[in-house]
Design a protein around this motif. Structure first.
Motif, PDB file in Angstrom:
ATOM      1  N   THR A 156       1.011  -1.428   0.240  1.00 52.72           N
ATOM      2  CA  THR A 156      -0.027  -0.380   0.169  1.00 52.72           C
ATOM      3  C   THR A 156       1.055   1.186   0.054  1.00 52.72           C
ATOM      4  N   PRO A 157       0.394   2.300  -0.664  1.00 56.22           N
ATOM      5  CA  PRO A 157      -0.039   2.347  -1.919  1.00 56.22           C
ATOM      6  C   PRO A 157      -0.425   1.951  -2.913  1.00 56.22           C
ATOM      7  N   ASN A 158       1.234   1.671  -3.433  1.00 59.08           N
ATOM      8  CA  ASN A 158       1.333   0.525  -4.310  1.00 59.08           C
ATOM      9  C   ASN A 158       1.367  -0.216  -5.120  1.00 59.08           C
ATOM     10  N   PRO A 159      -0.028  -1.259  -5.527  1.00 52.90           N
ATOM     11  CA  PRO A 159       0.139  -2.274  -5.449  1.00 52.90           C
ATOM     12  C   PRO A 159       0.066  -3.252  -6.616  1.00 52.90           C
ATOM     13  N   THR A 160       1.558  -2.804  -7.067  1.00 52.57           N
ATOM     14  CA  THR A 160       2.428  -2.610  -7.875  1.00 52.57           C
ATOM     15  C   THR A 160       3.337  -3.512  -7.757  1.00 52.57           C
ATOM     16  N   SER A 161       4.246  -4.114  -6.375  1.00 53.96           N
ATOM     17  CA  SER A 161       5.094  -4.109  -5.524  1.00 53.96           C
ATOM     18  C   SER A 161       4.106  -5.158  -4.410  1.00 53.96           C
ATOM     19  N   GLY A 162       4.788  -5.787  -4.218  1.00 51.11           N
ATOM     20  CA  GLY A 162       4.224  -7.233  -3.643  1.00 51.11           C
ATOM     21  C   GLY A 162       4.890  -8.449  -2.933  1.00 51.11           C
ATOM     22  N   PHE A 163       3.980  -8.925  -2.632  1.00 49.29           N
ATOM     23  CA  PHE A 163       5.129 -10.518  -2.213  1.00 49.29           C
ATOM     24  C   PHE A 163       4.213 -11.292  -2.589  1.00 49.29           C
ATOM     25  N   PHE A 164       4.842 -12.442  -2.875  1.00 52.00           N
ATOM     26  CA  PHE A 164       4.241 -14.088  -3.405  1.00 52.00           C
ATOM     27  C   PHE A 164       4.353 -15.386  -2.141  1.00 52.00           C
ATOM     28  N   LEU A 165       3.426 -15.519  -2.060  1.00 47.11           N
ATOM     29  CA  LEU A 165       3.275 -16.453  -0.557  1.00 47.11           C
ATOM     30  C   LEU A 165       2.574 -17.615  -1.501  1.00 47.11           C
ATOM     31  N   MET A 167       0.340 -19.975   1.033  1.00 46.16           N
ATOM     32  CA  MET A 167       0.049 -21.042   2.532  1.00 46.16           C
ATOM     33  C   MET A 167      -1.419 -21.987   2.215  1.00 46.16           C
ATOM     34  N   PRO A 168      -1.421 -22.167   3.451  1.00 50.79           N
ATOM     35  CA  PRO A 168      -2.319 -23.848   3.287  1.00 50.79           C
ATOM     36  C   PRO A 168      -3.917 -23.467   3.335  1.00 50.79           C
ATOM     37  N   LYS A 169      -4.066 -23.660   2.264  1.00 44.91           N
ATOM     38  CA  LYS A 169      -5.708 -23.839   1.805  1.00 44.91           C
ATOM     39  C   LYS A 169      -6.570 -23.317   3.098  1.00 44.91           C
ATOM     40  N   ALA A 170      -6.387 -23.766   4.187  1.00 48.08           N
ATOM     41  CA  ALA A 170      -7.416 -23.923   5.343  1.00 48.08           C
ATOM     42  C   ALA A 170      -6.991 -22.758   5.948  1.00 48.08           C
ATOM     43  N   ASP A 171      -5.993 -21.548   5.422  1.00 53.71           N
ATOM     44  CA  ASP A 171      -5.448 -20.487   6.479  1.00 53.71           C
ATOM     45  C   ASP A 171      -6.483 -19.192   5.596  1.00 53.71           C
ATOM     46  N   VAL A 172      -6.363 -19.790   4.030  1.00 55.17           N
ATOM     47  CA  VAL A 172      -7.206 -18.859   3.210  1.00 55.17           C
ATOM     48  C   VAL A 172      -8.666 -18.290   3.066  1.00 55.17           C
ATOM     49  N   ILE A 173      -9.211 -17.427   3.592  1.00 51.40           N
ATOM     50  CA  ILE A 173     -10.606 -16.715   3.791  1.00 51.40           C
ATOM     51  C   ILE A 173     -10.819 -16.070   2.471  1.00 51.40           C
ATOM     52  N   GLU A 174     -11.636 -16.367   1.400  1.00 53.71           N
ATOM     53  CA  GLU A 174     -12.083 -15.917  -0.169  1.00 53.71           C
ATOM     54  C   GLU A 174     -12.946 -15.069   0.784  1.00 53.71           C
ATOM     55  N   LEU A 175     -13.150 -13.479   0.435  1.00 53.80           N
ATOM     56  CA  LEU A 175     -13.856 -12.427   0.322  1.00 53.80           C
ATOM     57  C   LEU A 175     -15.276 -12.594  -0.327  1.00 53.80           C
ATOM     58  N   ASP A 176     -16.595 -12.198   0.003  1.00 49.92           N
ATOM     59  CA  ASP A 176     -17.426 -11.468  -0.712  1.00 49.92           C
ATOM     60  C   ASP A 176     -17.166 -10.404  -1.019  1.00 49.92           C
ATOM     61  N   MET A 177     -15.840 -10.066  -2.119  1.00 50.85           N
ATOM     62  CA  MET A 177     -15.310  -8.883  -2.439  1.00 50.85           C
ATOM     63  C   MET A 177     -14.665  -9.154  -3.719  1.00 50.85           C
ATOM     64  N   SER A 178     -15.029  -7.781  -5.203  1.00 53.98           N
ATOM     65  CA  SER A 178     -14.624  -8.161  -6.354  1.00 53.98           C
ATOM     66  C   SER A 178     -12.951  -8.056  -5.889  1.00 53.98           C
ATOM     67  N   VAL A 179     -12.786  -8.145  -7.377  1.00 51.47           N
ATOM     68  CA  VAL A 179     -11.204  -7.589  -7.204  1.00 51.47           C
ATOM     69  C   VAL A 179     -10.787  -5.820  -7.290  1.00 51.47           C
ATOM     70  N   ASP A 180     -11.842  -5.182  -8.026  1.00 51.38           N
ATOM     71  CA  ASP A 180     -11.351  -3.945  -8.212  1.00 51.38           C
ATOM     72  C   ASP A 180     -11.760  -3.193  -7.038  1.00 51.38           C
ATOM     73  N   GLU A 181     -12.965  -3.941  -5.765  1.00 52.45           N
ATOM     74  CA  GLU A 181     -12.992  -3.473  -4.955  1.00 52.45           C
ATOM     75  C   GLU A 181     -11.970  -3.518  -3.985  1.00 52.45           C
ATOM     76  N   ALA A 182     -11.185  -4.714  -4.096  1.00 52.81           N
ATOM     77  CA  ALA A 182     -10.430  -4.710  -3.060  1.00 52.81           C
ATOM     78  C   ALA A 182      -8.750  -3.481  -3.601  1.00 52.81           C
ATOM     79  N   LEU A 183      -8.662  -3.369  -4.908  1.00 55.35           N
ATOM     80  CA  LEU A 183      -7.627  -2.711  -4.893  1.00 55.35           C
ATOM     81  C   LEU A 183      -8.072  -1.713  -4.343  1.00 55.35           C
ATOM     82  N   LYS A 184      -8.908  -0.736  -4.962  1.00 50.93           N
ATOM     83  CA  LYS A 184      -9.304  -0.100  -3.797  1.00 50.93           C
ATOM     84  C   LYS A 184      -9.111   0.001  -2.505  1.00 50.93           C
ATOM     85  N   TYR A 185      -9.726  -0.688  -1.729  1.00 53.47           N
ATOM     86  CA  TYR A 185      -9.012  -1.147  -0.828  1.00 53.47           C
ATOM     87  C   TYR A 185      -8.230  -0.306  -0.146  1.00 53.47           C
TER      88      TYR A 185
END
Length: 208
Positions: A156-165, A167-185
């Motif tokens: 944040t606030p530059n989403p073009t840089s970040g980290f590749f991880l 992770m166990p699938k059980a530890d990941v929560i899928e959000l009821d949120m579009s990719v555009d909404e998540a990027l804006k957030y």
């Protein structure tokens, strides 16, 4: 006066930044027009530069490329071009690496950046938003026990840089949120939150 000044800033800052970004994009693409011969250059024909023409030319070139590549002859030309690039050592690695990423991101049946996730990072109990990019591959799979997913955690606030991880699938929560909404957030540093959906409940990433 302070109240009115802040109100004015809230109106002008988004407009100015939006204009600056659009002007930069148009100005950058207008450099393509400079490659045209003097005989067909708009400055020679019209007597002045035409702003935005580079954007039109760029869109036209991309569209014509897709049109040509959609038929048999175009596919053969693309295959010949890729075979030529495959013989150049450094170019081969760079080109095919970028091609694999772009094919994954823009493929209609791909899952990369199709889902916004909630993950614990950089430590347990600290949560952030990430994007699903697929599943681990290569030799890494042999060392991972259980079901894992590949995620991209943007900064944040530059989403073009970040980290590749991975992770166990059980530890990941899928959000009821579009990719555009998540990027804006993410870009707004959490200020512009997506609207809450009462019907959605946080859950682990479901099997597909």
């Amino acid at each position: 006066m302070k109240k009115y000044f802040v109100t004015g800033l809230l109106i002008w800052i988004p407009l100015v930044i939006t204009f600056m970004v659009l002007a930069w994009i148009v100005g950058t693409l207008d450099q393509i027009v400079e490659w045209l011969p003097n005989g067909v250059h708009p400055r020679t024909i019209l007597g002045f530069n035409l702003p935005g023409l580079g954007l039109v030319v760029s869109v036209l070139i991309v569209w014509l490329t897709g049109l040509v590549a959609a038929n048999v002859i175009g596919q053969r030309l693309v295959a010949y071009w890729e075979a030529l690039l495959a013989r150049i050592p450094v170019v081969k690695s760079l080109y095919y690496g970028v091609k694999q990423v772009s094919d994954t991101l823009f493929s209609s049946n791909g899952q990369a950046f199709r889902k916004a996730l909630l993950v614990q990072y950089p430590r347990q109990g600290s949560w952030t938003i990430a994007f699903l990019t697929g599943k681990p591959g290569g030799d890494a799979v042999r060392h991972l026990h259980g079901e894992y997913v590949s995620v991209y955690v943007p900064t944040t606030p530059n989403p073009t840089s970040g980290f590749f991880l991975m992770m166990p699938k059980a530890d990941v929560i899928e959000l009821d949120m579009s990719v555009d909404e998540a990027l804006k957030y993410i870009i707004s540093m959490g200020v512009v939150a997506p609207p809450a959906r009462l019907s959605s409940q946080p859950a682990a990433l479901h099997n597909e």
